[in-house]
Design a protein around this motif. Sequence first.
Motif, PDB file in Angstrom:
ATOM      1  N   ALA A 265     -17.349  -0.681  -9.920  1.00 34.03           N
ATOM      2  CA  ALA A 265     -16.508  -0.390  -8.698  1.00 34.03           C
ATOM      3  C   ALA A 265     -15.305  -1.429  -8.434  1.00 34.03           C
TER       4      ALA A 265
ATOM      5  N   GLU B  99     -14.550  -3.094 -11.380  1.00 31.98           N
ATOM      6  CA  GLU B  99     -14.521  -2.710 -12.987  1.00 31.98           C
ATOM      7  C   GLU B  99     -12.577  -1.404 -12.054  1.00 31.98           C
ATOM      8  N   LEU B 100     -12.910  -1.531 -11.048  1.00 35.64           N
ATOM      9  CA  LEU B 100     -11.661   0.101 -11.088  1.00 35.64           C
ATOM     10  C   LEU B 100     -10.978  -0.646  -9.413  1.00 35.64           C
ATOM     11  N   SER B 101     -11.124  -1.611  -9.227  1.00 36.91           N
ATOM     12  CA  SER B 101     -10.853  -1.948  -7.805  1.00 36.91           C
ATOM     13  C   SER B 101      -8.991  -2.655  -8.267  1.00 36.91           C
ATOM     14  N   ALA B 102      -8.210  -2.249  -7.253  1.00 38.95           N
ATOM     15  CA  ALA B 102      -7.263  -2.875  -7.459  1.00 38.95           C
ATOM     16  C   ALA B 102      -6.430  -3.054  -6.524  1.00 38.95           C
ATOM     17  N   ASP B 103      -5.167  -4.059  -5.677  1.00 36.02           N
ATOM     18  CA  ASP B 103      -4.780  -4.262  -4.387  1.00 36.02           C
ATOM     19  C   ASP B 103      -3.462  -3.678  -5.015  1.00 36.02           C
ATOM     20  N   ALA B 104      -2.655  -4.596  -5.623  1.00 31.88           N
ATOM     21  CA  ALA B 104      -1.579  -4.228  -5.038  1.00 31.88           C
ATOM     22  C   ALA B 104      -0.071  -3.998  -7.217  1.00 31.88           C
ATOM     23  N   GLU B 105      -0.529  -4.256  -8.244  1.00 36.01           N
ATOM     24  CA  GLU B 105      -0.250  -4.251  -9.197  1.00 36.01           C
ATOM     25  C   GLU B 105      -0.559  -2.745  -9.765  1.00 36.01           C
ATOM     26  N   ILE B 106      -0.090  -2.352 -10.926  1.00 41.70           N
ATOM     27  CA  ILE B 106      -1.170  -1.249 -11.641  1.00 41.70           C
ATOM     28  C   ILE B 106      -1.462  -1.755 -12.490  1.00 41.70           C
ATOM     29  N   VAL B 107      -2.762  -0.831 -12.472  1.00 39.83           N
ATOM     30  CA  VAL B 107      -3.896  -1.983 -13.758  1.00 39.83           C
ATOM     31  C   VAL B 107      -3.746  -0.585 -14.849  1.00 39.83           C
ATOM     32  N   GLY B 108      -3.372   0.155 -14.389  1.00 44.03           N
ATOM     33  CA  GLY B 108      -3.740   1.663 -15.121  1.00 44.03           C
ATOM     34  C   GLY B 108      -3.163   3.017 -15.200  1.00 44.03           C
ATOM     35  N   THR B 109      -3.934   3.698 -16.417  1.00 38.05           N
ATOM     36  CA  THR B 109      -3.847   5.031 -15.666  1.00 38.05           C
ATOM     37  C   THR B 109      -5.387   5.801 -15.156  1.00 38.05           C
ATOM     38  N   TRP B 110      -5.408   6.304 -14.625  1.00 41.95           N
ATOM     39  CA  TRP B 110      -6.261   7.160 -14.652  1.00 41.95           C
ATOM     40  C   TRP B 110      -7.148   8.318 -15.128  1.00 41.95           C
ATOM     41  N   THR B 111      -8.166   8.187 -16.094  1.00 48.33           N
ATOM     42  CA  THR B 111      -8.384   8.548 -17.336  1.00 48.33           C
ATOM     43  C   THR B 111      -9.731   8.934 -16.187  1.00 48.33           C
TER      44      THR B 111
ATOM     45  N   ARG C  67     -12.186   6.552 -16.347  1.00 47.07           N
ATOM     46  CA  ARG C  67     -12.454   5.195 -15.014  1.00 47.07           C
ATOM     47  C   ARG C  67     -12.937   6.881 -14.562  1.00 47.07           C
TER      48      ARG C  67
ATOM     49  N   ASP D 124     -12.367  -0.831  -4.065  1.00 42.78           N
ATOM     50  CA  ASP D 124     -11.389  -1.013  -3.054  1.00 42.78           C
ATOM     51  C   ASP D 124      -9.785  -0.872  -3.773  1.00 42.78           C
TER      52      ASP D 124
ATOM     53  N   THR E 106      -1.433   1.720  -7.489  1.00 39.61           N
ATOM     54  CA  THR E 106      -1.897   0.652  -8.660  1.00 39.61           C
ATOM     55  C   THR E 106      -2.599   1.479  -9.530  1.00 39.61           C
ATOM     56  N   TYR E 107      -2.356   2.558  -9.367  1.00 36.69           N
ATOM     57  CA  TYR E 107      -2.960   3.652 -11.178  1.00 36.69           C
ATOM     58  C   TYR E 107      -1.619   4.711 -10.585  1.00 36.69           C
ATOM     59  N   TYR E 108      -1.566   4.734 -12.748  1.00 34.14           N
ATOM     60  CA  TYR E 108      -0.811   6.642 -12.121  1.00 34.14           C
ATOM     61  C   TYR E 108      -1.971   7.293 -13.216  1.00 34.14           C
TER      62      TYR E 108
END
Lengths: 165, 196
Positions: free
Chosen positions: A80, A82-94, A97, B22, B27-29
């Motif tokens: 969890a 590893e995936l959690s992100a609040d505001a900034e873009i963290v990558g692509t939903w592969t 993931r 969360d 936040t993701y493409y």
Amino acid sequence: MSAGNLGIALVAAAGVAVAAVPARADTDYFGAKPAPTEIKYRKARSRTAGQKLTIGGLAAGGVLAGAVGLYFHLDSRDAADELSADAEIVGTWTADRQATYDRAGSSGIKAIVGYSVGALLLGGAVVALWKTEPGEDEVVLTTRRAAPTLEPVAGGAVVGGVWPW
Amino acid sequence: MVRATGTALALALLGLAACDPDIGSGTYYCGPERACPEDLRCDEATARCVFPQLVDVFDCGPDGNVNEPDDAAAEAHDVGTIGCDRLESVQVGCVDNAGDVDYLRGVTPAGCAGEVTIELFAPVAFMPLTIEILDEGGAVLATGAVCTEVDDDGEQRVCVSAEVGAATPYLVRIQRADGGDCGGACAYNRYHLTMY
């Protein structure tokens, strides 16, 4: 004071003296006492081997299940995090993931199952401890006559006694 | 026993709380075929995973279709002199349906071997695209290959390179590639090219 009056006064004084003496003044605190003839104490009974095995098995199983639950809990938390992100873009939903996301959920369920089974087993161990409480026995030890001992030492002797039972 | 059960329950609840990633909106493409985390949906306008109420439909962008019609070699959009690593151009386009084809026309500079290299970037969320370099007669000189499956911007990079010859015209063709298109529901994509 005449001799008759003196006699009355002495008798009165003696009466007053007798009245002032405590009621148990005649108790001989330093006199010989009768030796105790028995000693009583309470001794806990033992559980049977089967009961011990059951309780131990439940407790060990509970701890093991709890440990398994903890393992999956930490795995789920790591996934969890590893995936959690609040505001900034963290990558692509592969697909990787998505697999991590699925792992977070499945490990979370395994953690809950592990904790639940662990709690049930530990609870069972506590109930088993309570239900198999063996109680206590009263043990009475009867003493025999004491055997006096005398040990001469320099300048005197040591006096003692031996009570076998 | 009550205390032990309470402790176990508290741990179980803690476990529940810890198991849920969360993930904030945007936040993701989007992944291939508009893939997103469970509670989010792919916003086709930005190719980002957002809250369902924020989802917008696909569009080619302000410059995506300015070169249409460009579906045949005769209608190819002219990009000028590009090639030999010396002259670089960035082109924007859009393949807005499964049968759409975009053509570009270029000329290699004089005084060089005439090598043309093109990189195509397109969101992985929608229909995959491929690129080819053709000679002026329409023969395929080189076909693009995926050189980056998914980059940090949620895009796939397709690369192609061909020896065209100095001061020689060539064509570039962009069209759909093999791959998922959401069962036809996302059979479109926008792209940008880097040519040099």
